[in-house]
Design a protein around this motif. Structure first.
Motif, mmCIF file in Angstrom:
data_model
loop_
_atom_site.group_PDB
_atom_site.id
_atom_site.type_symbol
_atom_site.label_atom_id
_atom_site.label_comp_id
_atom_site.label_asym_id
_atom_site.label_seq_id
_atom_site.Cartn_x
_atom_site.Cartn_y
_atom_site.Cartn_z
ATOM 1 N N THR A 53 0.853 -1.182 0.000
ATOM 2 C CA THR A 53 0.000 0.000 0.000
ATOM 3 C C THR A 53 0.893 1.238 0.000
ATOM 4 O O THR A 53 2.125 1.144 0.096
ATOM 5 C CB THR A 53 -0.905 0.031 1.243
ATOM 6 O OG1 THR A 53 -0.114 0.351 2.399
ATOM 7 C CG2 THR A 53 -1.616 -1.294 1.449
ATOM 8 N N CYS A 54 0.269 2.388 -0.066
ATOM 9 C CA CYS A 54 1.054 3.628 -0.066
ATOM 10 C C CYS A 54 1.803 3.809 1.254
ATOM 11 O O CYS A 54 2.821 4.505 1.295
ATOM 12 C CB CYS A 54 0.142 4.826 -0.330
ATOM 13 S SG CYS A 54 -0.652 4.765 -1.957
ATOM 14 N N GLN A 55 1.312 3.185 2.328
ATOM 15 C CA GLN A 55 2.003 3.233 3.620
ATOM 16 C C GLN A 55 2.898 2.004 3.831
ATOM 17 O O GLN A 55 3.310 1.701 4.945
ATOM 18 C CB GLN A 55 0.980 3.347 4.751
ATOM 19 C CG GLN A 55 0.174 4.641 4.712
ATOM 20 C CD GLN A 55 1.055 5.868 4.769
ATOM 21 O OE1 GLN A 55 1.853 6.030 5.692
ATOM 22 N NE2 GLN A 55 0.917 6.733 3.771
ATOM 23 N N LYS A 56 3.183 1.313 2.740
ATOM 24 C CA LYS A 56 4.102 0.175 2.716
ATOM 25 C C LYS A 56 3.648 -0.978 3.604
ATOM 26 O O LYS A 56 4.436 -1.663 4.242
ATOM 27 C CB LYS A 56 5.520 0.621 3.100
ATOM 28 C CG LYS A 56 6.079 1.636 2.106
ATOM 29 C CD LYS A 56 7.537 1.981 2.385
ATOM 30 C CE LYS A 56 8.070 2.950 1.321
ATOM 31 N NZ LYS A 56 9.477 3.310 1.550
ATOM 32 N N LEU A 57 2.343 -1.203 3.593
ATOM 33 C CA LEU A 57 1.747 -2.370 4.227
ATOM 34 C C LEU A 57 1.337 -3.344 3.124
ATOM 35 O O LEU A 57 1.399 -3.009 1.944
ATOM 36 C CB LEU A 57 0.554 -1.922 5.074
ATOM 37 C CG LEU A 57 0.952 -1.067 6.284
ATOM 38 C CD1 LEU A 57 -0.251 -0.338 6.856
ATOM 39 C CD2 LEU A 57 1.633 -1.908 7.360
ATOM 40 N N PRO A 58 0.916 -4.557 3.466
ATOM 41 C CA PRO A 58 0.655 -5.551 2.413
ATOM 42 C C PRO A 58 -0.421 -5.126 1.422
ATOM 43 O O PRO A 58 -1.564 -4.860 1.796
ATOM 44 C CB PRO A 58 0.214 -6.792 3.210
ATOM 45 C CG PRO A 58 0.805 -6.613 4.551
ATOM 46 C CD PRO A 58 0.784 -5.141 4.813
ATOM 47 N N GLY A 59 -0.043 -5.044 0.153
ATOM 48 C CA GLY A 59 -0.994 -4.781 -0.908
ATOM 49 C C GLY A 59 -1.613 -6.070 -1.414
ATOM 50 O O GLY A 59 -1.295 -7.170 -0.933
ATOM 51 N N SER A 60 -2.490 -5.954 -2.398
ATOM 52 C CA SER A 60 -3.265 -7.110 -2.849
ATOM 53 C C SER A 60 -2.672 -7.837 -4.052
ATOM 54 O O SER A 60 -3.233 -8.835 -4.494
ATOM 55 C CB SER A 60 -4.698 -6.686 -3.194
ATOM 56 O OG SER A 60 -5.511 -6.701 -2.057
ATOM 57 N N PHE A 61 -1.570 -7.349 -4.592
ATOM 58 C CA PHE A 61 -1.014 -7.992 -5.776
ATOM 59 C C PHE A 61 -0.759 -9.477 -5.510
ATOM 60 O O PHE A 61 -0.127 -9.854 -4.526
ATOM 61 C CB PHE A 61 0.292 -7.304 -6.180
ATOM 62 C CG PHE A 61 0.941 -7.904 -7.401
ATOM 63 C CD1 PHE A 61 0.260 -7.959 -8.605
ATOM 64 C CD2 PHE A 61 2.224 -8.418 -7.333
ATOM 65 C CE1 PHE A 61 0.856 -8.514 -9.739
ATOM 66 C CE2 PHE A 61 2.833 -8.968 -8.450
ATOM 67 C CZ PHE A 61 2.137 -9.014 -9.657
ATOM 68 N N GLU A 62 -1.305 -10.319 -6.388
ATOM 69 C CA GLU A 62 -1.240 -11.776 -6.303
ATOM 70 C C GLU A 62 -1.981 -12.345 -5.095
ATOM 71 O O GLU A 62 -1.835 -13.516 -4.758
ATOM 72 C CB GLU A 62 0.215 -12.266 -6.325
ATOM 73 C CG GLU A 62 0.913 -11.943 -7.646
ATOM 74 C CD GLU A 62 2.321 -12.507 -7.735
ATOM 75 O OE1 GLU A 62 2.938 -12.729 -6.668
ATOM 76 O OE2 GLU A 62 2.797 -12.714 -8.871
ATOM 77 N N HIS A 63 -2.797 -11.512 -4.450
ATOM 78 C CA HIS A 63 -3.691 -11.959 -3.368
ATOM 79 C C HIS A 63 -5.107 -11.433 -3.619
ATOM 80 O O HIS A 63 -5.893 -11.292 -2.677
ATOM 81 C CB HIS A 63 -3.198 -11.449 -2.013
ATOM 82 C CG HIS A 63 -1.906 -12.034 -1.560
ATOM 83 N ND1 HIS A 63 -0.681 -11.573 -2.002
ATOM 84 C CD2 HIS A 63 -1.633 -13.056 -0.713
ATOM 85 C CE1 HIS A 63 0.285 -12.267 -1.439
ATOM 86 N NE2 HIS A 63 -0.262 -13.187 -0.659
ATOM 87 N N GLU A 64 -5.442 -11.154 -4.859
ATOM 88 C CA GLU A 64 -6.672 -10.449 -5.161
ATOM 89 C C GLU A 64 -7.917 -11.201 -4.660
ATOM 90 O O GLU A 64 -8.762 -10.625 -3.965
ATOM 91 C CB GLU A 64 -6.788 -10.207 -6.677
ATOM 92 C CG GLU A 64 -5.739 -9.259 -7.230
ATOM 93 C CD GLU A 64 -4.424 -9.925 -7.605
ATOM 94 O OE1 GLU A 64 -3.519 -9.229 -8.103
ATOM 95 O OE2 GLU A 64 -4.310 -11.161 -7.390
ATOM 96 N N GLN A 65 -8.033 -12.479 -4.994
ATOM 97 C CA GLN A 65 -9.234 -13.208 -4.592
ATOM 98 C C GLN A 65 -9.259 -13.448 -3.094
ATOM 99 O O GLN A 65 -10.324 -13.358 -2.450
ATOM 100 C CB GLN A 65 -9.324 -14.543 -5.333
ATOM 101 C CG GLN A 65 -10.676 -15.235 -5.165
ATOM 102 C CD GLN A 65 -11.822 -14.435 -5.778
ATOM 103 O OE1 GLN A 65 -11.876 -14.217 -6.984
ATOM 104 N NE2 GLN A 65 -12.754 -13.991 -4.944
ATOM 105 N N ILE A 66 -8.107 -13.725 -2.520
ATOM 106 C CA ILE A 66 -8.031 -13.914 -1.064
ATOM 107 C C ILE A 66 -8.543 -12.674 -0.351
ATOM 108 O O ILE A 66 -9.345 -12.751 0.598
ATOM 109 C CB ILE A 66 -6.583 -14.232 -0.632
ATOM 110 C CG1 ILE A 66 -6.163 -15.605 -1.134
ATOM 111 C CG2 ILE A 66 -6.440 -14.154 0.888
ATOM 112 C CD1 ILE A 66 -4.701 -15.926 -0.886
ATOM 113 N N ASP A 67 -8.092 -11.502 -0.803
ATOM 114 C CA ASP A 67 -8.478 -10.267 -0.121
ATOM 115 C C ASP A 67 -9.940 -9.925 -0.345
ATOM 116 O O ASP A 67 -10.626 -9.469 0.584
ATOM 117 C CB ASP A 67 -7.588 -9.117 -0.583
ATOM 118 C CG ASP A 67 -6.165 -9.249 -0.083
ATOM 119 O OD1 ASP A 67 -5.916 -10.145 0.745
ATOM 120 O OD2 ASP A 67 -5.304 -8.459 -0.506
ATOM 121 N N MET A 68 -10.438 -10.132 -1.555
ATOM 122 C CA MET A 68 -11.849 -9.844 -1.791
ATOM 123 C C MET A 68 -12.725 -10.804 -0.973
ATOM 124 O O MET A 68 -13.782 -10.405 -0.469
ATOM 125 C CB MET A 68 -12.187 -9.952 -3.281
ATOM 126 C CG MET A 68 -11.439 -8.953 -4.168
ATOM 127 S SD MET A 68 -11.529 -7.225 -3.673
ATOM 128 C CE MET A 68 -9.877 -6.972 -2.978
#
Length: 871
Positions: free
Chosen positions: A440-455
């Motif tokens: 993320t912009c605050q350098k926390l875990p983004g969703s790249f390659e975790h898209e379905q998991i996160d949704m």
């Protein structure tokens, strides 16, 4: 409409349609009457339908004529077409449908709902919906404990699990709002007539008898419950009926049982309730064990008649309160609801609050809870601000072992589902932030390659709105359209409708079809608490800040589920009230999402009045969904026009200059003629009838007028014609020069058509070029090829006006910079270097991006053209 868009409209489960048009038309049908039945196991219902020899429902109906209405002539149980019910049983299984038997704690039992619903249904010609929210074995001291019983500021922390103080109070309110938000599912023949919350029935108490401390506090807790329910449902005079717990009938002499029943009966006489609360002594409804299906001394011995009598008493007392209120001209408000036949999640621009502008990364559970509370108490929720969005920095720095996002345990100790439940219990929608990059912009875990998991996680937590940022997305090696197609599909796979807010720094979602994937998209970079930043962001949506001036802003790309987003509101964070007001007026006329960004807990009356201005909000939320457009722009004077659904039009006249001036809006600028009424929307005052024009007099810096002009009910005011596709995309065979097309996106200064950036003839190594684009670094220009071109050709060179010893670089990219797909790169070239000829394959590409970079240097895209069917 492409296939993605068709799939999107087909699969959405919850859809919205604004019922109250601004033509003052009345609703043609009676609103749905909604009654809530809440409490613990006795409200849940243990009256046996067939089990046992005596006292079951079958026996009662057979032996007592007063219950014959429950069966058909052939002896089968009646189902009411005009009364529907939503309930959960003892196992939390949802049951919804026409009112009949079997909506008790088990499929084989009934509760008070059966007779209650029959009496209410017989009384009203309206459709009726019963919402039963019940859980067995709970107390008012802990499980159902209302927030104001804990402290004046509510719960000390958000209830997250059973036995947390107030957990089932939160679940009760969340359930009510969940049902109301999808009314068409539970009232199958609902046709958009709206609803009113007509009454609340409460039957509970056993567990407060068992606990001595809870017993002593019961009366106070019940008073708090009534007050809090009314506040959270925005129904200050909601009829409230309490059925006492009954215990063992008149034979019960236990001191705590008597104390509890006396407390329940006394609450009705509380001075603040003013006749809107009734209490029923249910001890007459007790039936002996010998005449009951069960030998147990609780759950009314499972006697069906006891439950019928409780339901009947609640209904009759409820109707008495309603009749009394009617005689006093007290009515429950009729509310707009989701309509069953709309195709849109956001038929009008979404409204809400986002945490970033007020708190940036300094968010936590306490602040979010307090903001949710204020959104209710301030009137913001009822004014339309539904979404409460947590921005960046809510998550922990690492995912769990399953690869799932988890909450920052210090900031949100009770987890993100609990946060969502609390937000929902306030009748709000739950929004959350994530980024499509690996961080993320605050350098926390983004969703790249975790898209379905996160949704999936978001759906599990009850998320309604996702703000999807784009920091670090350039490392994805995916085009924006490819990225968002993945998220769109992932959201569809969850089977939960979630609004997708595309935050891509204003990189052309309106052009490449953001509406196929999300409901709104950023048109600008980040907004800051300065009026200059506000004007800049407004320009990206309403002017030529991001698109060719011929488009006159992005209005033709806006509409239901297609909202241009110039970023969140800074109202309350700016320097003056005038600046706050003009900001709000601009966002309203531009049909921009209204996402407040101030600290609501400490906002002044002036700020609150701006955010709640009803007639200004109505312009933003007009169901026609036409974005305003500029009709005049000269010498820091601007006039915007927004045709409305009622035949009138909204007009904003604004002075951005330093000097006071008069501003004239002429009827021929805004599609009107003849005498017209003019209304000041901030003053909520008619200014009179004017002929041909209106003058805003003596307007100073940042001063403006927001007006409504015209006559309601007249023919709709027409907006401008959209720009034809042939003006901005490839439509013909042969050669198309880019300088003859309107660009869809620009970053940096606008290019000069067929001239150098400094307005001279393009000349490279002695050769003059009649066609081309003169640019200044750093420049990006997006052109729409629509998959119809084969080759891109150009001659590039630094311009002779470029400073000495400078260098520049020309790139051609696919769609946008996020994808990182460079199909041509000149490398760094210096002034005076040889010309470079470009001839590259662009077959099948929808968009290309011309990128020219360097430090204060000028360049030329000479003869820039695309060829359909090679020359």
């Amino acid at each position: 409409m492409n296939n993605q868009s068709k799939v999107k409209n087909q699969i959405r489960l919850i859809v919205f349609f604004i019922l109250f048009s601004f033509t003052n038309k009345t609703i043609s049908q009676e609103p749905v009457k909604v009654f809530i039945l809440a409490g613990q196991s006795n409200m849940q219902g243990h009256g046996e339908i067939e089990k046992g020899e005596k006292g079951n429902l079958k026996w009662v109906v057979k032996n007592k004529d007063s219950y014959k209405h429950l069966v058909n002539d052939d002896g089968t149980w009646k189902k009411r077409n005009d009364v529907n019910i939503y309930a959960t049983d003892k196992f939390n299984v949802v049951k919804t449908g026409k009112l009949t038997v079997g909506y008790g704690a088990f499929p084989t039992t009934i509760g008070p709902e059966l007779e209650f619903g029959n009496i209410i249904g017989d009384h009203f010609k309206n459709k009726v919906l019963l919402i039963k929210t019940t859980w067995g074995g709970k107390s008012l001291a802990v499980d159902f404990c209302p927030p104001s019983a804990v402290s004046t500021s509510g719960y000390h922390e958000i209830p997250a699990k059973a036995k947390d103080t107030g957990y089932y109070y939160v679940q009760m309110l969340s359930t009510i709002y969940k049902v109301l938000d999808s009314l068409h599912k539970h009232v199958p023949d609902y046709k958009g007539e709206g609803y009113e919350i007509a009454g609340f029935g409460w039957h509970q108490g056993w567990n407060d008898r068992v606990n001595k401390k809870a017993n002593a506090a019961y009366q106070s807790n019940l008073i708090h419950l009534i007050k809090d329910v009314r506040r959270d449902l925005s129904s200050p005079n909601l009829p409230f009926v309490i059925a006492s717990t009954g215990m063992k009938g008149w034979n019960d002499k236990d001191p705590r049982a008597l104390s509890l029943m006396n407390a329940q009966l006394a609450v009705a006489n509380h001075t603040e309730f003013n006749g809107n609360v009734a209490a029923i002594d249910t001890r007459d409804f007790w039936r002996d064990i010998e005449n009951s299906p069960s030998k147990q001394v609780y759950h009314w011995n499972r006697n069906a008649e006891s439950y019928l009598l409780v339901g009947r008493a609640i209904a009759k007392n409820m109707l008495s309160i309603i009749e009394l209120n009617t005689s006093k001209n007290i009515h429950q408000k009729i509310r707009p609801v989701p309509a069953y036949n709309s195709d849109y999640l956001t038929p009008t621009p979404p409204m809400g609050w986002n945490s970033w502008n007020a708190f940036e990364k300094d968010i936590d559970e306490k602040k979010i809870k307090e903001i949710a509370d204020v959104m209710v108490s301030s009137g913001m929720r009822d004014a339309g601000y539904k979404y409460l969005v947590l921005d960046d920095a809510w998550m922990a720095s690492e995912r769990n072992k399953k690869g799932e996002l988890v909450a920052d345990s210090i900031k949100f100790p009770n987890g993100m589902k609990a946060v969502g439940d609390y937000i929902h219990s306030k009748g709000l929608k739950y929004g959350i932030y994530q980024c499509r990059g690996y961080l993320t912009c605050q350098k926390l875990p983004g969703s790249f390659e975790h898209e379905q998991i996160d949704m999936n996680s978001f759906a599990k937590w009850g998320v309604d709105y996702i703000k999807l940022d784009a920091c670090y997305a350039a490392k994805n090696n995916r085009l924006s359209s490819e990225d968002f197609a993945i998220y769109h599909e992932a959201i569809l796979n969850t089977n939960r409708p979630m609004v997708l807010s595309i935050s891509d720094f204003g990189n052309g979602a309106w052009a490449w079809g953001g509406k196929n994937y999300g409901e709104l998209w950023r048109t600008s970079g980040d907004i800051y608490p300065r009026i200059g930043s506000v004007y800049h962001c407004a320009e990206t949506s309403g002017g030529n800040g991001t698109i060719h001036p011929a488009f006159n802003g992005l209005w033709q790309f806006a509409g239901p589920d297609s909202w241009n987003d110039p970023d969140m509101l800074q109202v309350g964070n700016l320097n003056t009230t005038d600046e706050d007001k003009v900001h709000f007026s601009l966002w309203s006329i531009l049909a921009a999402p209204l996402m407040a960004g101030n600290d609501l807990r400490s906002m002044s009356k002036d700020v609150k009045d701006i955010l709640l201005a009803p007639e200004v909000i109505a312009i933003n939320q007009d169901p026609r969904g036409h974005q305003g457009y500029r009709v005049f722009n000269k010498d820091s004077i601007e006039i915007y026009n927004k045709p409305l659904s009622d035949g009138t039009t909204a007009v904003l006249i604004l002075n951005k200059g330093q000097n006071k001036t008069d501003i004239i809006v002429k009827w021929n600028q805004i599609g009107l003629k003849g005498p017209q009424m003019v209304r000041d929307l901030w003053l909520q005052k008619d200014l009179g009838i004017y002929h041909g024009a209106f003058t805003g007099k003596n307007l100073g810096k940042h001063e403006h007028l927001l007006l409504k002009i015209g006559t309601k009910g007249q023919q709709l005011v027409e907006g401008p014609l959209p720009i034809p596709e042939e003006n901005y995309t490839v439509t013909k065979s042969g050669t198309t020069y880019l300088s003859d097309l309107y660009y869809m996106l620009k970053n940096g200064g606008a290019p000069k058509k067929d001239k150098t950036y400094n307005g001279k003839t393009i000349k490279i190594k002695g050769k003059k070029y009649k066609k081309g684009l003169g640019v200044k670094s750093n420049s990006q220009l997006m052109y729409k090829l629509d998959g119809k071109a084969n080759r891109f050709k150009a001659v590039v060179s630094l311009d002779k006006d470029a400073p000495k010893n400078t260098a520049g670089q020309f790139k051609v990219m696919v769609e946008d910079k996020f994808g990182g797909r460079v199909i041509y790169d000149s490398g760094k070239i210096k002034k005076g270097a040889s010309k470079i000829e470009i001839d590259i394959d662009v077959k099948g590409l929808d968009f290309i991006l011309l990128d020219f970079s360097g430090k204060k240097v000028f360049g030329n895209w000479a003869d820039a053209r695309v060829i359909k069917n090679n020359e």
